[in-house]
Design an enzyme around this catalytic site. Structure first.
Site, PDB file in Angstrom:
ATOM      1  N   SER A 138       0.857  -1.198   0.000  1.00 19.80           N
ATOM      2  CA  SER A 138       0.000   0.000   0.000  1.00 19.80           C
ATOM      3  C   SER A 138       0.884   1.237   0.000  1.00 19.80           C
ATOM      4  O   SER A 138       2.084   1.141   0.331  1.00 19.80           O
ATOM      5  CB  SER A 138      -0.838   0.014   1.291  1.00 19.80           C
ATOM      6  N   TYR A 142      -2.250   0.301  10.771  1.00 24.22           N
ATOM      7  CA  TYR A 142      -2.199  -0.175   9.385  1.00 24.22           C
ATOM      8  C   TYR A 142      -0.862   0.161   8.726  1.00 24.22           C
ATOM      9  O   TYR A 142      -0.257  -0.691   8.078  1.00 24.22           O
ATOM     10  CB  TYR A 142      -3.364   0.446   8.595  1.00 24.22           C
TER      11      TYR A 142
HETATM   12  P1  NAP Z   1     -11.299  -6.240   0.351  1.00 22.45           P
HETATM   13  O1  NAP Z   1     -12.290  -6.070  -0.757  1.00 22.45           O
HETATM   14  O2  NAP Z   1     -11.746  -6.055   1.753  1.00 22.45           O
HETATM   15  O3  NAP Z   1     -10.578  -7.642   0.190  1.00 22.45           O
HETATM   16  C1  NAP Z   1      -9.774  -8.189   1.207  1.00 22.45           C
HETATM   17  C2  NAP Z   1      -9.608  -9.683   0.954  1.00 22.45           C
HETATM   18  O4  NAP Z   1      -8.754 -10.214   1.976  1.00 22.45           O
HETATM   19  C3  NAP Z   1     -10.938 -10.422   1.034  1.00 22.45           C
HETATM   20  O5  NAP Z   1     -11.005 -11.359  -0.014  1.00 22.45           O
HETATM   21  C4  NAP Z   1     -10.850 -11.145   2.382  1.00 22.45           C
HETATM   22  O6  NAP Z   1     -11.538 -12.395   2.287  1.00 22.45           O
HETATM   23  C5  NAP Z   1      -9.342 -11.389   2.482  1.00 22.45           C
HETATM   24  N1  NAP Z   1      -8.939 -11.662   3.860  1.00 22.45           N
HETATM   25  C6  NAP Z   1      -9.063 -10.861   4.954  1.00 22.45           C
HETATM   26  N2  NAP Z   1      -8.638 -11.520   6.046  1.00 22.45           N
HETATM   27  C7  NAP Z   1      -8.239 -12.757   5.628  1.00 22.45           C
HETATM   28  C8  NAP Z   1      -7.738 -13.904   6.292  1.00 22.45           C
HETATM   29  N3  NAP Z   1      -7.546 -13.916   7.617  1.00 22.45           N
HETATM   30  N4  NAP Z   1      -7.434 -14.996   5.559  1.00 22.45           N
HETATM   31  C9  NAP Z   1      -7.631 -15.002   4.217  1.00 22.45           C
HETATM   32  N5  NAP Z   1      -8.116 -13.959   3.536  1.00 22.45           N
HETATM   33  C10 NAP Z   1      -8.422 -12.843   4.240  1.00 22.45           C
HETATM   34  O7  NAP Z   1     -10.100  -5.171   0.153  1.00 22.45           O
HETATM   35  P2  NAP Z   1      -9.048  -4.937  -1.035  1.00 22.45           P
HETATM   36  O8  NAP Z   1      -8.945  -3.476  -1.195  1.00 22.45           O
HETATM   37  O9  NAP Z   1      -9.338  -5.773  -2.202  1.00 22.45           O
HETATM   38  O10 NAP Z   1      -7.725  -5.424  -0.288  1.00 22.45           O
HETATM   39  C11 NAP Z   1      -6.770  -6.287  -0.878  1.00 22.45           C
HETATM   40  C12 NAP Z   1      -5.370  -5.886  -0.443  1.00 22.45           C
HETATM   41  O11 NAP Z   1      -5.072  -4.586  -0.963  1.00 22.45           O
HETATM   42  C13 NAP Z   1      -5.177  -5.781   1.069  1.00 22.45           C
HETATM   43  O12 NAP Z   1      -3.915  -6.323   1.405  1.00 22.45           O
HETATM   44  C14 NAP Z   1      -5.187  -4.277   1.334  1.00 22.45           C
HETATM   45  O13 NAP Z   1      -4.466  -3.948   2.488  1.00 22.45           O
HETATM   46  C15 NAP Z   1      -4.521  -3.792   0.069  1.00 22.45           C
HETATM   47  N6  NAP Z   1      -4.756  -2.383  -0.273  1.00 22.45           N
HETATM   48  C16 NAP Z   1      -6.017  -1.899  -0.442  1.00 22.45           C
HETATM   49  C17 NAP Z   1      -6.200  -0.558  -0.768  1.00 22.45           C
HETATM   50  C18 NAP Z   1      -7.549   0.047  -0.951  1.00 22.45           C
HETATM   51  O14 NAP Z   1      -7.654   1.296  -0.942  1.00 22.45           O
HETATM   52  N7  NAP Z   1      -8.604  -0.733  -1.149  1.00 22.45           N
HETATM   53  C19 NAP Z   1      -5.073   0.278  -0.928  1.00 22.45           C
HETATM   54  C20 NAP Z   1      -3.816  -0.256  -0.756  1.00 22.45           C
HETATM   55  C21 NAP Z   1      -3.658  -1.580  -0.438  1.00 22.45           C
HETATM   56  P3  NAP Z   1     -12.377 -13.102   3.464  1.00 22.45           P
HETATM   57  O15 NAP Z   1     -12.963 -12.014   4.323  1.00 22.45           O
HETATM   58  O16 NAP Z   1     -13.399 -13.898   2.700  1.00 22.45           O
HETATM   59  O17 NAP Z   1     -11.389 -13.965   4.180  1.00 22.45           O
END
Ligand code: NAP
Length: 249
Positions: free
Chosen positions: A135, A148
Site C-alpha cells: 500500500s 495499518y
Molecule cells: P477487500 O475487498 O476487503 O478484500 C480483502 C480480501 O482479503 C478479502 O477477499 C478477504 O476475504 C481477504 N482476507 C481478509 N482476512 C483474511 C484472512 N484472515 N485470511 C484469508 N483472507 C483474508 O479489500 P481490497 O482493497 O481488495 O484489499 C486487498 C489488499 O489490498 C489488502 O492487502 C489491502 O491492504 C490492500 N490495499 C487496499 C487498498 C484500498 O484502498 N482498497 C489500498 C492499498 C492496499 P475473506 O474475508 O473472505 O477472508
C-alpha cells in the site's frame, strides 16, 4: 484438484472480493489455472466456477489452515499475496490492541506464512513470481493510521528482504503499492459502517480493483528476466496517503 499438467498455477489469497477477485479473473483470462483462497468459501466457489479455477478455504491467520491450503497445491508458478486490510482509524493514544493484532496477523504474519510455505514450489516451477499487495501505507505514515501503516511497512520489508534472499533463484518479486481503491476495504476498516466507508471516496475518482488486476496481469506476463520491483499506483486525485483533491458541491 484437477489441473492439466501443462497449466501454470497462480495462487491468489484474499480472492473473495476486491483486488484479489479481479486479479483472479485477469490471471485466468491469461491462461493460468487460478487457485483462490479466503475465508468466505461460498464467494470463492462461485468465482472458481466462473473462471475454471479451484476454490480453497484459507485463513492466513491460522497456521493449520495455511498448511492445509499450501500442502494440497501440486505446483505453484505465481503467488499473489493480497489477503489483508485495515481495522479502525485511531490515534496511537487510543489504539485498540485487538485491531492492531488483526492487522499484524493478517497482513504481516499471514503473508509470511503463505510465502514461506510456497517458496519451495515457486522455485521448483523454474520461473516463479511473488506479487505482494502492500500500500502507499507501506511508504508513508499518516495520522490515526499507525496500526495499518506499521503493518504494511512490515509486510513490505518482509517482501523486499526476499528480493535479496532469493537472488540467484528463479523467482521474481513485485511489490504493488496502491493508493485509494474502492473495494470492501473501507467497509471492513469501519466495521460495516457504509456511510463512513463511502466518505473515503467522496468527491474523488478512486481506483477500482480492475485497475490493480490489470497491472498484476502485466507484471505476470513479462519475460522471466524482467522484474518489476515496486509499483506505486494512485488515483489522479491523490497526491499522498492523506492528501486528496475532492470535489464537493
Ligand atoms: P477487500 O475487498 O476487503 O478484500 C480483502 C480480501 O482479503 C478479502 O477477499 C478477504 O476475504 C481477504 N482476507 C481478509 N482476512 C483474511 C484472512 N484472515 N485470511 C484469508 N483472507 C483474508 O479489500 P481490497 O482493497 O481488495 O484489499 C486487498 C489488499 O489490498 C489488502 O492487502 C489491502 O491492504 C490492500 N490495499 C487496499 C487498498 C484500498 O484502498 N482498497 C489500498 C492499498 C492496499 P475473506 O474475508 O473472505 O477472508
Amino acid at each position: 484438484m484437477s489441473i492439466s499438467p501443462d497449466s501454470r498455477v497462480a495462487v491468489v489469497t484474499g480472492a473473495s472480493s476486491g483486488i484479489g477477485e479481479a486479479t483472479a479473473r485477469t490471471l485466468a483470462a491469461q491462461g493460468f489455472h487460478v487457485v483462490v483462497g479466503a475465508r468466505r468459501l461460498d464467494r470463492l466457489q462461485k468465482l472458481a466456477d466462473e473462471i475454471g479455477g479451484t476454490a480453497l478455504e484459507l485463513d492466513v491467520t491460522d497456521e493449520d489452515s495455511v498448511e492445509a491450503f499450501t500442502t494440497v497445491l501440486p505446483r505453484v508458478d505465481v503467488l499473489i499475496n493480497n489477503a489483508g486490510g485495515a481495522k479502525g482509524l485511531a490515534p496511537v493514544t487510543e489504539a485498540v490492541e485487538d485491531d492492531w493484532r488483526w492487522m499484524w496477523e493478517t497482513n504481516v504474519i499471514g503473508t509470511l506464512r503463505v510465502t514461506k510455505a510456497l517458496i519451495p514450489k515457486l522455485i521448483a516451477s523454474g520461473d516463479g513470481l511473488i506479487v505482494t499487495v502492500t500500500s502507499v501505507a507501506a511508504f508513508e505514515a499518516y495520522d490515526n493510521g499507525a496500526g495499518y501503516t506499521s503493518a504494511k511497512h512490515a509486510q513490505a520489508v518482509l517482501h523486499r528482504t526476499l528480493r535479496g534472499e532469493l537472488l540467484g533463484q528463479p523467482v521474481r518479486l513485485t511489490e504493488i503499492a496502491p493508493g485509494a481503491v474502492e473495494t470492501e476495504f473501507s467497509l471492513v476498516r469501519f466495521e460495516g459502517d457504509r456511510e463512513r466507508a463511502d466518505k473515503v471516496y467522496e468527491g474523488i475518482t478512486p481506483l477500482v480493483a480492475q485497475d490493480i488486476a490489470e497491472i498484476i496481469g502485466f507484471v505476470a506476463s513479462r519475460p522471466s528476466h524482467v522484474d518489476l520491483d515496486q509499483i506505486i499506483v494512485k488515483p489522479r486525485d491523490q497526491a499522498s496517503a492523506g492528501r486528496f483533491h475532492r470535489v464537493t458541491d
